[in-house]
Design a protein around this motif. Structure first.
Motif, mmCIF file in Angstrom:
data_model
loop_
_atom_site.group_PDB
_atom_site.id
_atom_site.type_symbol
_atom_site.label_atom_id
_atom_site.label_comp_id
_atom_site.label_asym_id
_atom_site.label_seq_id
_atom_site.Cartn_x
_atom_site.Cartn_y
_atom_site.Cartn_z
ATOM 1 N N ASP A 147 0.137 -0.768 -0.250
ATOM 2 C CA ASP A 147 0.505 -0.003 0.214
ATOM 3 C C ASP A 147 0.930 1.102 -0.072
ATOM 4 O O ASP A 147 2.398 1.081 0.173
ATOM 5 C CB ASP A 147 -0.997 0.021 1.144
ATOM 6 C CG ASP A 147 -1.662 0.946 1.205
ATOM 7 O OD1 ASP A 147 -2.098 1.480 1.971
ATOM 8 O OD2 ASP A 147 -2.525 1.524 0.165
ATOM 9 N N ASP A 148 0.513 2.343 -0.764
ATOM 10 C CA ASP A 148 1.161 3.717 -0.959
ATOM 11 C C ASP A 148 1.613 3.729 0.453
ATOM 12 O O ASP A 148 2.810 4.418 0.328
ATOM 13 C CB ASP A 148 -0.395 4.875 -1.314
ATOM 14 C CG ASP A 148 0.368 4.530 -2.893
ATOM 15 O OD1 ASP A 148 -0.838 5.730 -3.353
ATOM 16 O OD2 ASP A 148 0.830 3.227 -3.341
ATOM 17 N N ASP A 149 1.277 4.395 1.540
ATOM 18 C CA ASP A 149 1.481 4.352 2.937
ATOM 19 C C ASP A 149 1.941 3.666 4.154
ATOM 20 O O ASP A 149 1.660 3.686 5.157
ATOM 21 C CB ASP A 149 0.495 5.164 3.501
ATOM 22 C CG ASP A 149 -0.906 4.615 2.857
ATOM 23 O OD1 ASP A 149 -1.534 3.680 3.556
ATOM 24 O OD2 ASP A 149 -1.908 5.291 2.308
ATOM 25 N N MET A 157 3.802 8.966 0.836
ATOM 26 C CA MET A 157 2.471 8.655 -0.287
ATOM 27 C C MET A 157 3.995 9.669 -1.446
ATOM 28 O O MET A 157 4.237 10.090 -1.178
ATOM 29 C CB MET A 157 0.587 9.291 -0.097
ATOM 30 C CG MET A 157 0.495 9.361 0.836
ATOM 31 S SD MET A 157 -1.083 9.545 0.438
ATOM 32 C CE MET A 157 -1.779 8.772 2.057
ATOM 33 N N SER A 159 0.113 13.290 -2.298
ATOM 34 C CA SER A 159 -1.470 13.883 -2.030
ATOM 35 C C SER A 159 -2.343 13.286 -0.473
ATOM 36 O O SER A 159 -2.642 13.564 -0.786
ATOM 37 C CB SER A 159 -1.558 12.267 -3.113
ATOM 38 O OG SER A 159 -1.329 10.846 -2.353
ATOM 39 N N ALA A 172 -4.439 7.704 5.576
ATOM 40 C CA ALA A 172 -2.889 6.600 5.421
ATOM 41 C C ALA A 172 -2.729 6.007 6.682
ATOM 42 O O ALA A 172 -1.902 5.190 6.831
ATOM 43 C CB ALA A 172 -1.965 7.455 4.928
ATOM 44 N N ARG A 202 -10.883 7.843 1.141
ATOM 45 C CA ARG A 202 -10.305 7.775 -0.144
ATOM 46 C C ARG A 202 -11.120 7.447 -1.175
ATOM 47 O O ARG A 202 -11.211 8.223 -2.065
ATOM 48 C CB ARG A 202 -9.511 6.173 0.056
ATOM 49 C CG ARG A 202 -7.859 6.655 1.234
ATOM 50 C CD ARG A 202 -6.892 5.425 0.262
ATOM 51 N NE ARG A 202 -5.376 5.898 1.004
ATOM 52 C CZ ARG A 202 -4.996 4.852 1.491
ATOM 53 N NH1 ARG A 202 -4.691 3.515 0.899
ATOM 54 N NH2 ARG A 202 -4.218 4.861 1.065
ATOM 55 N N HIS A 215 -9.778 5.073 -8.553
ATOM 56 C CA HIS A 215 -9.004 5.653 -8.038
ATOM 57 C C HIS A 215 -8.049 4.368 -8.088
ATOM 58 O O HIS A 215 -8.629 3.612 -7.095
ATOM 59 C CB HIS A 215 -8.641 7.040 -6.802
ATOM 60 C CG HIS A 215 -7.488 7.448 -6.786
ATOM 61 N ND1 HIS A 215 -6.235 6.869 -6.583
ATOM 62 C CD2 HIS A 215 -6.760 8.444 -7.461
ATOM 63 C CE1 HIS A 215 -4.634 7.679 -6.885
ATOM 64 N NE2 HIS A 215 -5.299 8.777 -7.357
ATOM 65 N N ASP A 267 -5.345 3.887 -5.658
ATOM 66 C CA ASP A 267 -5.684 3.747 -4.436
ATOM 67 C C ASP A 267 -6.972 3.192 -3.628
ATOM 68 O O ASP A 267 -6.472 3.229 -2.538
ATOM 69 C CB ASP A 267 -5.324 5.346 -3.951
ATOM 70 C CG ASP A 267 -4.015 5.477 -4.209
ATOM 71 O OD1 ASP A 267 -2.886 4.666 -4.505
ATOM 72 O OD2 ASP A 267 -3.808 6.639 -3.252
ATOM 73 N N LYS A 309 -6.550 -1.037 -4.020
ATOM 74 C CA LYS A 309 -5.403 -1.445 -3.109
ATOM 75 C C LYS A 309 -5.616 -1.370 -1.910
ATOM 76 O O LYS A 309 -5.969 -3.186 -1.489
ATOM 77 C CB LYS A 309 -4.159 -0.118 -2.725
ATOM 78 C CG LYS A 309 -3.548 -0.021 -4.239
ATOM 79 C CD LYS A 309 -2.254 0.857 -3.959
ATOM 80 C CE LYS A 309 -1.515 1.108 -5.664
ATOM 81 N NZ LYS A 309 0.097 1.777 -4.847
ATOM 82 N N GLN A 310 -7.157 -0.421 -1.448
ATOM 83 C CA GLN A 310 -7.370 -0.503 -0.165
ATOM 84 C C GLN A 310 -8.476 -1.863 -0.045
ATOM 85 O O GLN A 310 -8.784 -2.041 1.218
ATOM 86 C CB GLN A 310 -8.800 0.517 0.657
ATOM 87 C CG GLN A 310 -8.757 0.905 1.819
ATOM 88 C CD GLN A 310 -7.582 0.952 2.742
ATOM 89 O OE1 GLN A 310 -6.102 1.924 1.998
ATOM 90 N NE2 GLN A 310 -7.702 0.561 3.825
#
Length: 517
Positions: free
Chosen positions: A165-167, A187, A200, A294, A323, A331, A333, A336-337
């Motif tokens: 995950d990005d965060d 991020m 972001s 995040a 998000r 999106h 992200d 991913k969530q």
């Protein structure tokens, strides 16, 4: 004579000329007075007065020239002092530049060494992971894993269930499973119109935090927590002194330190830091800010590692809502969530929700990134793993075959493009990529890690179906895939020739590799 001697002599001359001027002035006053009282020799007296005036003018000129010389001397002294100062600054800058060049060269060498070490470890860990999957299968044959209805847990490791995950600070599966690394807590930055980089999360990330974040990644990936932890603590203390505790940068630093603790299995300390970071971000950035999502996601992953799946699910759903609200429902992200949320539900046996989340994530990836994006294949692998846990072997096999077929089609297109280019430029070269025996190029399968993972999962499925020969061949091909592209071609041919047995096996589930998105 030196410059100081000349200036000193000039001062003496000025003093002498001033004295001479005063004497001439007195003499002129006497002569003028005698002219008024005496009537004799008036012409001679006037002549003397004229000579005295002329002499005084010359003295005035001399004094002026001497003063100019004094001013010029002072100016030259100032210029020399400024020149000396500039020379000193240039020397200091040259020394600093030399030091910076040495530091840069040393850092580049260390980076190169680390990259080589990581590449070597990745190959070894991939092989060990494959062997682990085979051993796990043998273990499941004798003692199958089942879901505990009361706890909603399985014997799968949570570390293997949470995708990138990005965060989040995550355990990278496949090529780097145990060599843990940090994803960008701040991020992925995007460049603004002014040229500055803004994350972001909506606030600009200080360069010092980015540098510190990279250092922590390096130390933590090497297991050097005795360096990483004090480094984070010192940075956190400095930030609190300069910006105060209630600042978004402090929250970012708390996230970094918390995930270092999580990597050390210090879950209590990590949870306290993440909750503190969450409170700061909610207060300073608002409850519906991407940075809040995040931290919520990091907390969800932490609870998942502690088998607190219900609590983690609540946090993960809130992160998903934020998000969707901030980034829009399509999106990447958000996808991913959704992957994270699906994995949490999978540990609780909520397979209807799991299937819904994965399918939605796949749809988002296809619409936003394209059908050939690696995230599409990875999420499909996750969905197939969920099917396997429900003994839906036919659906799982179909997904695995779809992933492999798409990879083959993509590389056939690449092959066609190269062949066309070769026809248009017969004198050119394709770099020796074409394999005349198989009609394939050795650059086959650009998304090789995902294909290798899919082959491993499919081999375990075949083994569960009693197709041992096909399973062993796929396992061997997957092990050789990194060095020998022809092994993948062989595996794909086997997949085409193998059909799923209509007889479904009983009760036990199959251990598969869940691919991080």
């Amino acid at each position: 004579m030196s410059q100081d001697d000349i200036l000193q002599s000039t001062k003496t001359v000025i003093q002498g000329l001033e004295a001479l001027k005063n004497e001439h002035g007195k003499m002129l006053e006497n002569i003028v007075g005698s002219m008024q009282t005496s009537t004799k020799d008036t012409n001679k007296i006037e002549e003397k007065a004229g000579l005295l005036r002329k002499s005084m003018d010359m003295i005035e000129l001399g004094i002026g020239e001497a003063q100019v010389m004094m001013q010029l001397g002072n100016h030259l002294q100032n210029l020399e002092a400024e020149k000396h100062k500039l020379r000193t600054q240039v020397k200091r800058l040259c020394q600093e530049n030399a030091w910076l060049r040495d530091e840069l060269a040393s850092s580049q060498k260390k980076l190169h060494d680390c990259e080589q070490s990581n590449a070597s470890y990745s190959v070894e860990l991939e092989h060990l992971k494959f062997l682990k999957d085979i051993k796990q299968y043998d273990l499941n044959d004798n003692n199958s894993s089942t879901i505990n209805p009361s706890s909603g847990q399985t014997n799968d490791l949570v570390n293997d269930l949470f995708p990138t995950d990005d965060d989040a600070y995550i355990d990278q599966q496949n090529a780097n499973e145990r060599n843990q690394s940090y994803a960008d807590l701040m991020m992925t930055p995007s460049q603004s119109a002014s040229g500055s980089f803004i994350s972001s999360t909506g606030y600009e990330i200080p360069a010092r935090l980015k540098t510190l974040h990279n250092l922590v990644i390096q130390y933590a990936s090497q297991g050097r927590y005795e360096v990483a932890v004090p480094l984070c603590r010192q940075a956190l203390e400095d930030l609190e002194k300069t910006s105060g505790h209630q600042h978004p940068d402090v929250a970012t630093m708390l996230n970094i330190l918390a995930l270092v603790y999580r990597d050390q299995s210090k879950f209590k300390e990590a949870a306290a830091l993440l909750n503190d970071a969450l409170a700061i971000r909610e207060k300073t950035l608002g409850h519906d800010h991407p940075a809040v999502a995040a931290t919520l996601n990091n907390l969800a992953v932490l609870y998942g590692k502690r088998n607190k799946f219900k609590e983690a699910e609540v946090l993960c759903k809130r992160a998903l809502e934020i998000r969707e609200k901030c980034l829009g429902p399509l999106h990447p992200d958000v996808a991913k969530q959704l992957n994270n949320l699906a994995l949490l539900c999978q540990n609780q046996g909520k397979y209807d929700e799991v299937e819904s989340y994965y399918k939605r994530a796949i749809e988002i990836y296809i619409k936003t990134l394209g059908i050939d994006d690696p995230n599409v294949a990875k999420t499909k692998n996750n969905l197939a793993s969920a099917y396997l846990k429900q003994q839906k072997y036919k659906e799982a096999e179909q997904i695995y075959k779809d992933v492999l077929t798409r990879a083959q089609e993509k590389d056939l297109l690449n092959k066609s493009a190269i062949a066309t280019q070769q026809q248009e430029n017969p004198s050119g070269t394709t770099g020796g990529n074409y394999d005349a025996q198989g009609g394939w190029y050795k650059t086959i399968l650009t998304d090789q890690p995902t294909v290798t993972t899919t082959l491993k999962n499919l081999s375990l499925l075949y083994r569960r179906q009693g197709k041992y020969e096909a399973a062993e061949t796929l396992e061997t091909c997957a092990a050789k895939a990194r060095k020998d592209p022809q092994a993948i071609i062989q595996a794909l041919n086997i997949v085409k020739q193998t059909n799923l047995n209509t007889q479904q096996p009983s009760a036990s589930t199959t251990t598969t590799t869940t691919t991080p998105s």
